[in-house]
Design a protein around this motif. Structure first.
Motif, PDB file in Angstrom:
ATOM      1  N   PRO A 197       0.763  -1.427  -0.172  1.00 37.50           N
ATOM      2  CA  PRO A 197       0.024  -0.152   0.128  1.00 37.50           C
ATOM      3  C   PRO A 197       0.801   1.285  -0.101  1.00 37.50           C
ATOM      4  O   PRO A 197       0.329   2.220  -0.689  1.00 37.50           O
ATOM      5  N   GLU A 198       2.027   1.307   0.737  1.00 41.61           N
ATOM      6  CA  GLU A 198       2.976   2.576   0.551  1.00 41.61           C
ATOM      7  C   GLU A 198       3.626   2.758  -0.899  1.00 41.61           C
ATOM      8  O   GLU A 198       3.473   4.015  -1.317  1.00 41.61           O
ATOM      9  N   ALA A 199       3.543   1.818  -1.611  1.00 39.56           N
ATOM     10  CA  ALA A 199       4.079   2.112  -2.838  1.00 39.56           C
ATOM     11  C   ALA A 199       2.867   2.746  -3.655  1.00 39.56           C
ATOM     12  O   ALA A 199       2.975   3.454  -4.578  1.00 39.56           O
ATOM     13  N   LEU A 200       1.655   2.091  -3.522  1.00 35.76           N
ATOM     14  CA  LEU A 200       0.475   2.786  -4.080  1.00 35.76           C
ATOM     15  C   LEU A 200       0.396   4.177  -3.576  1.00 35.76           C
ATOM     16  O   LEU A 200       0.014   4.954  -4.722  1.00 35.76           O
ATOM     17  N   ALA A 201       0.434   4.402  -2.414  1.00 29.12           N
ATOM     18  CA  ALA A 201       0.404   5.716  -2.046  1.00 29.12           C
ATOM     19  C   ALA A 201       1.272   6.880  -2.442  1.00 29.12           C
ATOM     20  O   ALA A 201       1.025   8.188  -2.898  1.00 29.12           O
ATOM     21  N   ALA A 202       2.587   6.277  -2.844  1.00 29.06           N
ATOM     22  CA  ALA A 202       3.625   6.861  -3.318  1.00 29.06           C
ATOM     23  C   ALA A 202       3.226   7.272  -4.787  1.00 29.06           C
ATOM     24  O   ALA A 202       3.654   8.417  -5.245  1.00 29.06           O
TER      25      ALA A 202
END
Length: 487
Positions: free
Chosen positions: A224-229
């Motif tokens: 999810p952090e990659a998606l948010a980035a």
């Protein structure tokens, strides 16, 4: 939250769904959404023409609170976007709050509350009304002699018949904006002949719509952090580069836009056709069109660009001013929308009987895009002067609704009974916007849907960063309780 406090939301498109979710999160229970159609989705429900897609990257065009790792392409199709909004609405359990088939007809402020009437009759009183009607829902149908006499099919792109494929037909497309460009790019290969009737050439940025590889989607699902980035990166690019370039805040980025558009039209091989496709106004004066397929499509043997004005429509085709008659089976009106009607023809009557039509007789006016003096507890997502450039509308809507929630909270807590901006505060904002817009490319001399009937540019003329900053929290000095006792 007190269940006696009632809120009405008008419109169940992307903005209305977001408002319902955010109101539920804030604890407001007595909320009703009135939607004129029989389904949710707004723009993405109404527009189902071949080639319909968003011109904002998929991973930037989504709710901040509902990331989607499964977008299949860099630029989502209309069908995929509609599925996304339906899924979010169902998952967040707000569909039950929507009354479909209820077109809002009138709202009257009486005894401190708004009394609403829809196409299904009176709906009772509400403490607050939030409009989420968007600007792309009133199709413009040109007044062309003979249109009603055409023997074939004639329709606006926002009213596309479910059984129409254009396969093997002689097709006329009237219009040259984003919709027409997408349609021509997608449909030319399936028609017997396609003629595009162009009034004004458009600047077009190449938009290769690549597939997002399955492994990349899997990465987003797992991280999810990659998606948010990705979301943050794309929004930053849209806001800091593109949006800032148009309002004359990033000259370097603007120069690159101009270079890209000029290089793209230069790919048209025939110099005469290329000249007819090259605009005579500055890049960005009209909303930039995004397409990598259009120039290739309009150069196909079965495609034709017509720049002679239409004289009239005949039962079997179209006659242009040069006397040429072309026969068609289908006429598609890609003629856009009246973006300045907002929630009209709804009649909105404030305290004392003054109507919003009267208040907006000279121009649609607002305080910071969300409210209007004299119409208390009437708050707008996408009100006059909202940012409507080539970036995510959902960012605009969420920014406005955060601000609106603060206004609603003040009324719900009893700190104000009927909250509206002061007239002098709106005048201050409007004067500053009118002055600033003269430094933007929108004021450089073209006709566009950014400009209202009186020639005023009706869009946020500063950067999006300023928009977010100004709407971070209300300045209560600019508001008044219109029902407060006079001291």
């Amino acid at each position: 939250m007190d269940t006696g406090f009632r809120i009405a939301v008008i419109g169940a498109g992307a903005s209305g769904i977001m408002a319902l979710i955010r109101l539920a999160e804030a604890g407001y229970e007595d909320v009703v959404c009135f939607e004129k159609a029989d389904d949710l989705g707004g723009t993405w429900r109404d527009n189902r023409y071949p080639g319909v897609a968003c011109d904002v990257p998929s991973h930037a065009y989504r709710y901040s609170f509902a990331p989607n790792p499964d977008w299949t392409h860099v630029w989502a199709t209309g069908e995929e976007l509609l599925a996304y909004f339906r899924e979010v609405a169902e998952r967040r359990d707000v569909v039950r709050r929507i009354r479909f088939g209820h077109e809002a007809l009138s709202a009257r402020f009486e005894d401190g509350r708004w009394r609403l009437e829809t196409s299904q009759g009176p709906q009772g009183a509400f403490d607050v009304v939030v409009t989420a009607t968007g600007v792309l829902h009133h199709p413009v149908v040109p007044e062309i002699e003979g249109l009603q006499d055409f023997r074939g099919r004639a329709f606006h792109t926002a009213r596309w018949p479910e059984d129409e494929t254009l396969e093997g037909k002689r097709v006329a497309v009237i219009g040259s904006g984003s919709t027409a460009t997408q349609l021509v790019g997608a449909a030319t290969g399936r028609t017997a002949r396609l003629s595009l009737f162009q009034r004004t050439a458009q600047w077009i940025l190449p938009l290769p719509n690549k597939e997002i590889p399955p492994e990349r989607r899997e990465e987003f699902r797992a991280d999810p952090e990659a998606l948010a980035a990705e979301y943050d990166k794309l929004n930053r690019r849209q806001v800091e580069l593109f949006a800032a370039a148009i309002v004359n805040e990033n000259p370097g980025a603007y120069a690159k836009l101009v270079e890209a558009c000029e290089a793209h039209v230069a790919t048209v091989a025939d110099p005469e056709l290329r000249a007819r496709l090259t605009p005579d106004y500055q890049v960005g004066c009209k909303r930039l069109v995004m397409s990598s397929e259009f120039y290739e499509a309009i150069q196909r043997p079965n495609a034709e660009l017509v720049v002679d004005p239409i004289r009239r429509i005949l039962p079997g085709g179209i006659e242009t001013e040069d006397g040429v008659v072309r026969e068609f089976d289908v006429i598609v009106l890609a003629t856009g929308f009246d973006t300045h009607r907002f929630f009209r023809p709804m009649r909105v009557e404030g305290p004392g009987g003054a109507t919003l039509d009267e208040a907006w007789a000279e121009a649609n006016r607002s305080y910071l895009t969300v409210a209007t003096p004299g119409f208390p507890n009437w708050f707008m997502i996408g009100g006059p002067s909202s940012p409507i450039g080539n970036f995510s509308w959902l960012m605009t809507a969420e920014t406005q609704f955060d601000y609106i929630l603060a206004l609603i909270g003040r009324v719900a807590r009893g700190e104000a009974r009927a909250l509206a901006p002061r007239a002098e505060a709106m005048d201050r904002f409007e004067a500053a916007a009118r002055e600033r817009v003269q430094d933007t490319v929108w004021a450089s001399g073209c006709r566009s849907w950014y400009i209202d009937r009186n020639g005023h540019v009706a869009s946020w003329p500063w950067t999006f960063e300023r928009f977010a900053d100004v709407l971070r929290a209300p300045d209560w000095r600019d508001f008044e309780d219109v029902l407060a006792p006079v001291e």
